[in-house]
Design a protein around this motif. Sequence first.
Motif, PDB file in Angstrom:
ATOM      1  N   PHE B  94       0.838  -1.212   0.000  1.00 55.08           N
ATOM      2  CA  PHE B  94       0.000   0.000   0.000  1.00 55.08           C
ATOM      3  C   PHE B  94       0.867   1.255   0.000  1.00 55.08           C
ATOM      4  N   THR B  95       0.371   2.302  -0.663  1.00 56.30           N
ATOM      5  CA  THR B  95       1.039   3.603  -0.619  1.00 56.30           C
ATOM      6  C   THR B  95       0.302   4.481   0.392  1.00 56.30           C
ATOM      7  N   LEU B 182      -8.087   1.758   1.820  1.00 52.18           N
ATOM      8  CA  LEU B 182      -7.185   0.640   1.566  1.00 52.18           C
ATOM      9  C   LEU B 182      -7.945  -0.604   1.999  1.00 52.18           C
ATOM     10  N   GLN B 202      -7.158   1.634  -2.726  1.00 49.68           N
ATOM     11  CA  GLN B 202      -6.081   0.692  -3.052  1.00 49.68           C
ATOM     12  C   GLN B 202      -6.548  -0.684  -2.597  1.00 49.68           C
ATOM     13  N   SER B 204      -6.011  -4.738  -2.345  1.00 50.11           N
ATOM     14  CA  SER B 204      -5.047  -5.845  -2.367  1.00 50.11           C
ATOM     15  C   SER B 204      -5.746  -7.109  -2.846  1.00 50.11           C
ATOM     16  N   VAL B 236      -1.316  -4.938  -4.553  1.00 51.83           N
ATOM     17  CA  VAL B 236      -2.204  -3.793  -4.366  1.00 51.83           C
ATOM     18  C   VAL B 236      -2.360  -3.058  -5.693  1.00 51.83           C
ATOM     19  N   SER B 238      -4.781  -0.044  -7.879  1.00 55.25           N
ATOM     20  CA  SER B 238      -5.680   1.079  -7.674  1.00 55.25           C
ATOM     21  C   SER B 238      -7.064   0.708  -8.199  1.00 55.25           C
ATOM     22  N   SER B 239      -8.101   1.125  -7.467  1.00 51.90           N
ATOM     23  CA  SER B 239      -9.471   0.807  -7.897  1.00 51.90           C
ATOM     24  C   SER B 239      -9.752   1.364  -9.290  1.00 51.90           C
TER      25      SER B 239
END
Lengths: 305, 247
Positions: B94-95, B182, B202, B204, B236, B238-239
């Motif tokens: 994750f960022t 997240l 985000q 996963s 992970v 991005s949506s």
Amino acid sequence: MDKRLAVTLSGWELDNPVIPASGTYGFGYEFCEFYDINILGSIATKGTTLEPRFGNPTPRIAECEMGMINAVGLQNPGLEKVISEEFPKLQKVFNKKVVANISGFAIEEYVACAKAMDKQDIVGIIEVNISCPNVRHGGMSFGTDPQMAAKVTKAVKEVTSKPVYIKLSPNVTDIVAIAKACEEAGADGISMINTLLGARFDLKTGKPIIHNIMGGFSGPAIKPVALRMVYQVYEAVNIPIIGIGGIASAEDVIEMMYAGATAVQVGAANCADPYACQKIINNLPSLIDKLNIEKLEDIIGRAHR
Amino acid sequence: MKKIEIYKVLSNKQLTKDIYEMVLKGDGSWVTNPGQFINIKVTNKFLRRPISICDWSEASLTIVYKVVGEGTSWLSGLRVNDEVEALVGLGNGFTLDDKHLLLIGGGVGIPPLYGACKQLVKMGYKPTVILGFQSKDDEFYFEKFHELTDKLYVSTNDGSLGLKGFVNDVMVKNDLCDIPYLTCGPLPMLKAIYKTSTQNGQISLEERMGCGFGACMGCSIETKNGYKRICKEGPVLSSEELLWTKD
């Protein structure tokens, strides 16, 4: 480098017979973080098709006892990008020639790939995959019929001066007939075997684990099948064989060479252990000492003598 | 940095009927983001077992895993001082670039969010957390999250703990649909969150893996930005790049 490990494939001398098999090693550079890939004999690069391919939906992987099933389905960025992007990226970290694996759905596609690969300095051998079990309408259908196999071989040979090796499917009644047909059509060598068609089902749901239901079974479990087939084909043809199927140790390399292989490819073992090829190469010198082998080239086909 | 490391088991504790927490002694300095994973060699099995990092320090890793088959069952039987061989340095994770984040975990998808929560608190933020379980008996790590944040919600499918329903019901009921999120958990849960939230998140994802480090293409999925290997460009994503639909 141990000179005793050197082998020659169609006039091309390899430092050792260990080549990662196509599809398990990408275009090599993923492995650079683990070890210097220049220790390898060569690399069989990811199966390349004329057009880019995403491949099959996931799940693409099912674990098995002593192996795995994959149904990746020839995912690759396509011929143009392989040549303009992947090869240059590999060349930055690898200073040897590769075995360029090509695949197709029609003879013209094999021909187009071979034509382009012929012009690449990095390509030492063109390996023609007529045995992918994971794509419909083609791939394996060329590899299950001697006449079709000969046709592809001939067409590819016409457009390249590089050595052409045909990668055979084990999913046939008589692999010897197909190998002979390829030899007669001008093949310079045989790579064998590709994966065995397999399936697994989920114990709880009863459904196939692989989205495509079936996939290619590889790993140590298939080694005896590969050894048997290499043995049979060695008896029948006079061109070199790259032995593939369940190779995971230095001992496996020796055994495959006894059966008749001049070099070997390591496939599924790379997935279980990224250091598999390095370990094999490191273990070969002491193993040949132990077995009183003077040099590896001496043992090719020893089982037949 | 991808490499093989040998770890020593410091503890291996059963948290629920099938969830275990294992603390491993060994290099944790390679972890750059919560949500990264290790690929563990288990005895008598051909492929490794990918398991996400829950917590880490310079000299330790904590994993929380669910026993689902023979491989993880073997793992659950390891004792203190046993050794574990793992391929490490895997995945993007994750960022943590947003001040206010909603962390949503379902079942064994919760562990990587604990690491994210801890990092965010360290950075001075107070994340909002939703944990989803099947039932009260499946709960784990509630107390540990509670030590980090008081903005903590729980849902269970049977209502035996927290809100009866799903994590997305918690989002709607508590007005949490407008916060970037997240998440990690079962696919139906991830899709429900994707539909419920008005924000990007985000996510996963899980796939059956071959090599775990980007070579075999066994875990590739199609996205708006071309194919992504879950083990390498993921887990992970991005949506925004997923080929999912909101309706």
